[in-house]
Write a protein that holds these residues in place. Structure first.
Motif, PDB file in Angstrom:
ATOM      1  N   PRO A 181       0.828  -1.209   0.000  1.00  0.00           N
ATOM      2  CA  PRO A 181       0.000   0.000   0.000  1.00  0.00           C
ATOM      3  C   PRO A 181       0.863   1.260   0.000  1.00  0.00           C
ATOM      4  O   PRO A 181       1.885   1.309   0.690  1.00  0.00           O
ATOM      5  N   PRO A 182       0.486   2.282  -0.773  1.00  0.00           N
ATOM      6  CA  PRO A 182       1.265   3.521  -0.806  1.00  0.00           C
ATOM      7  C   PRO A 182       1.503   4.134   0.564  1.00  0.00           C
ATOM      8  O   PRO A 182       2.590   4.643   0.848  1.00  0.00           O
ATOM      9  N   SER A 183       0.495   4.102   1.436  1.00  0.00           N
ATOM     10  CA  SER A 183       0.655   4.703   2.764  1.00  0.00           C
ATOM     11  C   SER A 183       1.720   3.979   3.579  1.00  0.00           C
ATOM     12  O   SER A 183       2.459   4.606   4.353  1.00  0.00           O
ATOM     13  N   SER A 184       1.832   2.652   3.417  1.00  0.00           N
ATOM     14  CA  SER A 184       2.850   1.910   4.172  1.00  0.00           C
ATOM     15  C   SER A 184       4.245   2.211   3.645  1.00  0.00           C
ATOM     16  O   SER A 184       5.218   2.182   4.400  1.00  0.00           O
ATOM     17  N   ILE A 185       4.353   2.515   2.352  1.00  0.00           N
ATOM     18  CA  ILE A 185       5.644   2.881   1.768  1.00  0.00           C
ATOM     19  C   ILE A 185       6.129   4.204   2.357  1.00  0.00           C
ATOM     20  O   ILE A 185       7.275   4.335   2.793  1.00  0.00           O
ATOM     21  N   VAL A 186       5.236   5.193   2.392  1.00  0.00           N
ATOM     22  CA  VAL A 186       5.592   6.494   2.965  1.00  0.00           C
ATOM     23  C   VAL A 186       5.936   6.342   4.446  1.00  0.00           C
ATOM     24  O   VAL A 186       6.907   6.922   4.937  1.00  0.00           O
ATOM     25  N   THR A 206      12.505   6.023   9.045  1.00  0.00           N
ATOM     26  CA  THR A 206      13.966   6.198   9.006  1.00  0.00           C
ATOM     27  C   THR A 206      14.366   7.623   9.375  1.00  0.00           C
ATOM     28  O   THR A 206      15.540   7.977   9.325  1.00  0.00           O
ATOM     29  N   GLY A 207      13.372   8.461   9.709  1.00  0.00           N
ATOM     30  CA  GLY A 207      13.650   9.849  10.062  1.00  0.00           C
ATOM     31  C   GLY A 207      13.595  10.795   8.879  1.00  0.00           C
ATOM     32  O   GLY A 207      13.979  11.964   8.994  1.00  0.00           O
ATOM     33  N   ARG A 208      13.089  10.329   7.746  1.00  0.00           N
ATOM     34  CA  ARG A 208      12.992  11.150   6.549  1.00  0.00           C
ATOM     35  C   ARG A 208      11.534  11.283   6.135  1.00  0.00           C
ATOM     36  O   ARG A 208      10.678  10.583   6.644  1.00  0.00           O
ATOM     37  N   ASP A 209      11.263  12.190   5.209  1.00  0.00           N
ATOM     38  CA  ASP A 209       9.901  12.325   4.698  1.00  0.00           C
ATOM     39  C   ASP A 209       9.894  11.916   3.236  1.00  0.00           C
ATOM     40  O   ASP A 209      10.946  11.813   2.599  1.00  0.00           O
ATOM     41  N   ALA A 210       8.707  11.686   2.691  1.00  0.00           N
ATOM     42  CA  ALA A 210       8.606  11.231   1.302  1.00  0.00           C
ATOM     43  C   ALA A 210       7.321  11.733   0.673  1.00  0.00           C
ATOM     44  O   ALA A 210       6.315  11.944   1.366  1.00  0.00           O
ATOM     45  N   ILE A 211       7.357  11.928  -0.628  1.00  0.00           N
ATOM     46  CA  ILE A 211       6.178  12.283  -1.409  1.00  0.00           C
ATOM     47  C   ILE A 211       5.984  11.215  -2.475  1.00  0.00           C
ATOM     48  O   ILE A 211       6.911  10.892  -3.218  1.00  0.00           O
ATOM     49  N   LEU A 212       4.782  10.651  -2.528  1.00  0.00           N
ATOM     50  CA  LEU A 212       4.477   9.635  -3.535  1.00  0.00           C
ATOM     51  C   LEU A 212       4.198  10.327  -4.863  1.00  0.00           C
ATOM     52  O   LEU A 212       3.303  11.160  -4.966  1.00  0.00           O
ATOM     53  N   GLU A 242       6.065  21.825   0.279  1.00  0.00           N
ATOM     54  CA  GLU A 242       5.144  22.711   1.000  1.00  0.00           C
ATOM     55  C   GLU A 242       3.718  22.181   0.895  1.00  0.00           C
ATOM     56  O   GLU A 242       2.947  22.225   1.867  1.00  0.00           O
ATOM     57  N   GLU A 243       3.360  21.661  -0.274  1.00  0.00           N
ATOM     58  CA  GLU A 243       2.044  21.040  -0.433  1.00  0.00           C
ATOM     59  C   GLU A 243       1.907  19.823   0.459  1.00  0.00           C
ATOM     60  O   GLU A 243       0.844  19.564   1.030  1.00  0.00           O
ATOM     61  N   ARG A 244       2.982  19.055   0.575  1.00  0.00           N
ATOM     62  CA  ARG A 244       2.987  17.849   1.409  1.00  0.00           C
ATOM     63  C   ARG A 244       2.663  18.199   2.865  1.00  0.00           C
ATOM     64  O   ARG A 244       1.817  17.559   3.488  1.00  0.00           O
ATOM     65  N   GLN A 245       3.309  19.223   3.403  1.00  0.00           N
ATOM     66  CA  GLN A 245       3.060  19.625   4.794  1.00  0.00           C
ATOM     67  C   GLN A 245       1.622  20.095   4.993  1.00  0.00           C
ATOM     68  O   GLN A 245       1.000  19.829   6.017  1.00  0.00           O
TER      69      GLN A 245
END
Length: 211
Positions: free
Chosen positions: A39-44, A50-56, A200-203
């Motif tokens: 699932p995309p949400s589990s990937i993010v 790991t202490g990082r952020d991600a955008i699908l 910025e959109e992600r936040q």
């Protein structure tokens, strides 16, 4: 990611997920290409662990992905957006539905696709369940099939995550399904309508419950 050790850290976290077949990371471009059915949400979430952020930046192929922002029509709450549903066709006979919900009262909720895309009156104007089959003739050997519009139920815990309709029920969520971009189909870096970059959109989306 700043080094190959970062790449290894992210890749190791992703390979722990069920359904991950391949992970390729490009350190220079800060991109991670993932192949599989997780699932995309589990990937993010795995990358965030790991202490990082991600955008699908896309799921599936062109014309095989859809998204639906879930919101309440209740006037008693300020933040009406409560979740996001992603739909990805991963094979000719299988579609993955990834449902993220935030801020609901604890309990069991049912996820369905309705006949109409009219949400002007909340869930009350969306009609019956899509593809509902008529009751089989008594004595038929064919078992009654559940409508394809029924996805199942979601148990929401006490943190608020994962009869007739009431417009003012803040725990009833509705949204319109729209086609979304496939892998690499949307490579924008700045939104022309708001002037914001993708981070910025992600936040903003995280703050609205669309993480």
């Amino acid at each position: 990611m700043t080094c190959e050790s970062c790449v290894k850290h992210v890749s190791t976290s992703l390979y722990k997920l069920d359904g991950i077949n391949k992970v390729d990371a490009n350190l220079k471009e800060q991109l991670v290409f993932i192949e599989g059915t997780a699932p995309p949400s589990s990937i993010v979430s795995a990358i965030q662990d790991t202490g990082r952020d991600a955008i699908l930046r896309g799921s599936g192929t062109s014309n095989s992905s859809a998204v639906c922002i879930l919101e309440t029509h209740s006037n008693s709450v300020s933040n009406k957006v409560r979740g996001l549903a992603r739909m990805v066709q991963v094979s000719p006979n299988m579609t993955l539905v990834d449902l993220t919900i935030n801020g609901l009262a604890p309990g069991k909720y049912h996820a369905t696709i309705r006949e109409a895309g009219d949400i002007s009156q909340g869930a009350a104007s969306t009609g019956g369940i899509w593809d509902a089959l008529k009751t089989k003739v008594l004595g038929s050997d064919e078992a009654q099939k559940e409508p394809r519009g029924v996805f199942g139920s979601v148990d929401v815990d006490r943190k608020g995550r994962e009869g007739p309709f009431k417009r003012e029920d803040e725990n009833t969520l509705v949204g319109v399904i729209a086609r979304s971009a496939g892998v690499w189909d949307n490579d924008k870096m700045v939104c022309s309508c708001s002037g914001k970059n993708v981070w910025e959109e992600r936040q903003e989306q995280v703050g609205q419950g669309m993480a």
